[in-house]
Design an enzyme around this catalytic site. Sequence first.
Site, short mmCIF file in Angstrom:
data_model
loop_
_atom_site.label_atom_id
_atom_site.label_comp_id
_atom_site.label_asym_id
_atom_site.label_seq_id
_atom_site.Cartn_x
_atom_site.Cartn_y
_atom_site.Cartn_z
N ARG A 8 0.86 -1.19 0.00
CA ARG A 8 0.00 0.00 0.00
C ARG A 8 0.90 1.24 0.00
O ARG A 8 2.04 1.19 0.45
CB ARG A 8 -0.92 0.01 1.22
CG ARG A 8 -1.84 -1.21 1.30
CD ARG A 8 -2.68 -1.17 2.57
NE ARG A 8 -3.57 -2.32 2.67
CZ ARG A 8 -3.29 -3.45 3.31
NH1 ARG A 8 -2.10 -3.58 3.90
NH2 ARG A 8 -4.15 -4.45 3.36
N LYS A 55 -2.04 -2.20 8.13
CA LYS A 55 -3.18 -1.62 8.85
C LYS A 55 -3.16 -2.05 10.31
O LYS A 55 -2.72 -3.13 10.65
CB LYS A 55 -4.49 -2.08 8.19
CG LYS A 55 -4.72 -1.48 6.81
CD LYS A 55 -6.08 -1.88 6.26
CE LYS A 55 -6.37 -1.20 4.92
NZ LYS A 55 -7.71 -1.58 4.41
N HIS A 85 -2.90 2.19 -5.88
CA HIS A 85 -3.54 0.92 -5.57
C HIS A 85 -3.69 0.02 -6.81
O HIS A 85 -3.88 -1.19 -6.68
CB HIS A 85 -4.91 1.17 -4.94
CG HIS A 85 -5.24 0.22 -3.83
ND1 HIS A 85 -4.57 0.21 -2.63
CD2 HIS A 85 -6.15 -0.79 -3.76
CE1 HIS A 85 -5.08 -0.74 -1.87
NE2 HIS A 85 -6.03 -1.36 -2.53
N ARG A 99 -1.34 -2.86 -6.85
CA ARG A 99 -1.77 -3.94 -5.96
C ARG A 99 -2.79 -4.83 -6.68
O ARG A 99 -2.70 -6.06 -6.62
CB ARG A 99 -2.37 -3.31 -4.71
CG ARG A 99 -2.62 -4.24 -3.56
CD ARG A 99 -2.97 -3.39 -2.34
NE ARG A 99 -3.53 -4.17 -1.26
CZ ARG A 99 -2.80 -4.81 -0.36
NH1 ARG A 99 -1.48 -4.80 -0.43
NH2 ARG A 99 -3.39 -5.49 0.61
N HIS A 112 -4.71 -9.56 3.31
CA HIS A 112 -6.10 -9.26 3.61
C HIS A 112 -6.50 -9.95 4.91
O HIS A 112 -6.28 -11.15 5.06
CB HIS A 112 -7.02 -9.74 2.48
CG HIS A 112 -6.92 -8.90 1.25
ND1 HIS A 112 -7.27 -9.37 0.00
CD2 HIS A 112 -6.52 -7.62 1.05
CE1 HIS A 112 -7.08 -8.40 -0.89
NE2 HIS A 112 -6.63 -7.34 -0.28
N TYR A 169 -11.42 -10.44 -6.82
CA TYR A 169 -10.53 -10.78 -7.93
C TYR A 169 -11.04 -11.97 -8.75
O TYR A 169 -10.50 -12.25 -9.82
CB TYR A 169 -9.12 -11.05 -7.41
CG TYR A 169 -8.49 -9.81 -6.83
CD1 TYR A 169 -8.14 -8.74 -7.65
CD2 TYR A 169 -8.29 -9.68 -5.46
CE1 TYR A 169 -7.59 -7.59 -7.12
CE2 TYR A 169 -7.74 -8.53 -4.92
CZ TYR A 169 -7.39 -7.50 -5.76
OH TYR A 169 -6.86 -6.35 -5.24
#
Length: 412
Positions: A262, A286, A357, A360, A383, A392
């Site tokens: 990110r 995160k 992004h 990614r 994730h 995806y």
Amino acid sequence: MRYIINSQVVLSRAPDGPLVAHIGPFAQSQSVQGYARHSIRQQVRLAAGFSHWLQQQRVALRHVRSDHLSRYLCDRARRVRPCSCDVATLRHLLDFLRREGVIGTEKIAARRLTPAERCVQEYAQYLRDARALARTTIINYVPFIRGFLADRFGTGPVKLACLKAVGVVRFVQRQAPRLHLKRAKLLTTALRSFLRYARYRGEVALDLAAAVPIVANWSMPSIPRAIGTDQVRQLLRSIDRRNAIGRRDYAILLLLARLGLRSGEVAFLELEDIDWDAGQLSVRGKRDQRTTLPLPADVGAAIAAYLRDGRPRSTNRRVFLRSKAPIRGFLSQCAIGSIIRHALHRTGIPAPTTGAHQFRHALATQMLRHGASLAEIGEVLRHRNPQTTTIYAKVDLAALRTLALPWPRGVR
């Protein structure tokens, strides 16, 4: 008689005033931060003029305050045409004097908060201390709650017990149409969070969070917008690695393209996060969660090239630094997005977006086409929720064709 400061600034006469002993160290400090010689020359002359003015005003060094800056600049503007950077220069000077302990930190009288602002402050502290939410999440929530409380109570007392479901619904109905879909969803999420907090405090008896309307939105309505593999190669080839900025931007792009990081993870990467012996990279994701990733050889080589011959000399521990003074790490992830936008604009590549992004998404799409499972992609992209990775599946056209039903009556 000429007077030389720090071997690079020549004044027509020796400076005077209470700051005279600190002008040289100030010039050295600005030089270390990467300011050009002509910029330091202007800053030193302004500092010398300020010191002379302080002496005329009989202001002792320990009594120098920020309000003296505006007074000096107003007086100076009568004789010299002002420059847009004058205020910033004098602020840098005062900051330098405070860091050196020469002048004290000014006590600025705190503005009296309204009851709504005080309530928002307490809510933000609750999110930070009790819920341990990320700083960015709190920053996103707070403006919505500030607006909600201002709408409900204005500048008067905040009586959360007086909140009604109908008032909550009307607020959302007025605000949501003005916002982008994602912002509207964020508004309702923040509002539910605050209303649960109000109930937690015992000031609201009913579950008003359940009254917050749901913003209509299909689950995963769009296909991930990924930059093409050939476009990534073209973008990387277009970067001029003969200069420091090119070596920095090339390493940043490789981190995005090869590891799917990110933008914030790249911007805040520190020197200690790289284990050169083990060939690993420690990434702060995160919620400040740490993940160790393998460092591909080409990515490592690009970072090493920048560190050896491109990164400005600095005590800052960030891997990637600004190229212009003051030399420091990026203030936010927005700097990475700016680098991507400029690179795409320079090359004219018709990428699906101008953000970071898309790299990614490109990595995930490429992995899927090479046979990786959604679980493996989710692990690489880190994730936390497997549901996040299922988007995806939309780009796996070969697998989707096997699910397509034949056209009625054999018509093509």
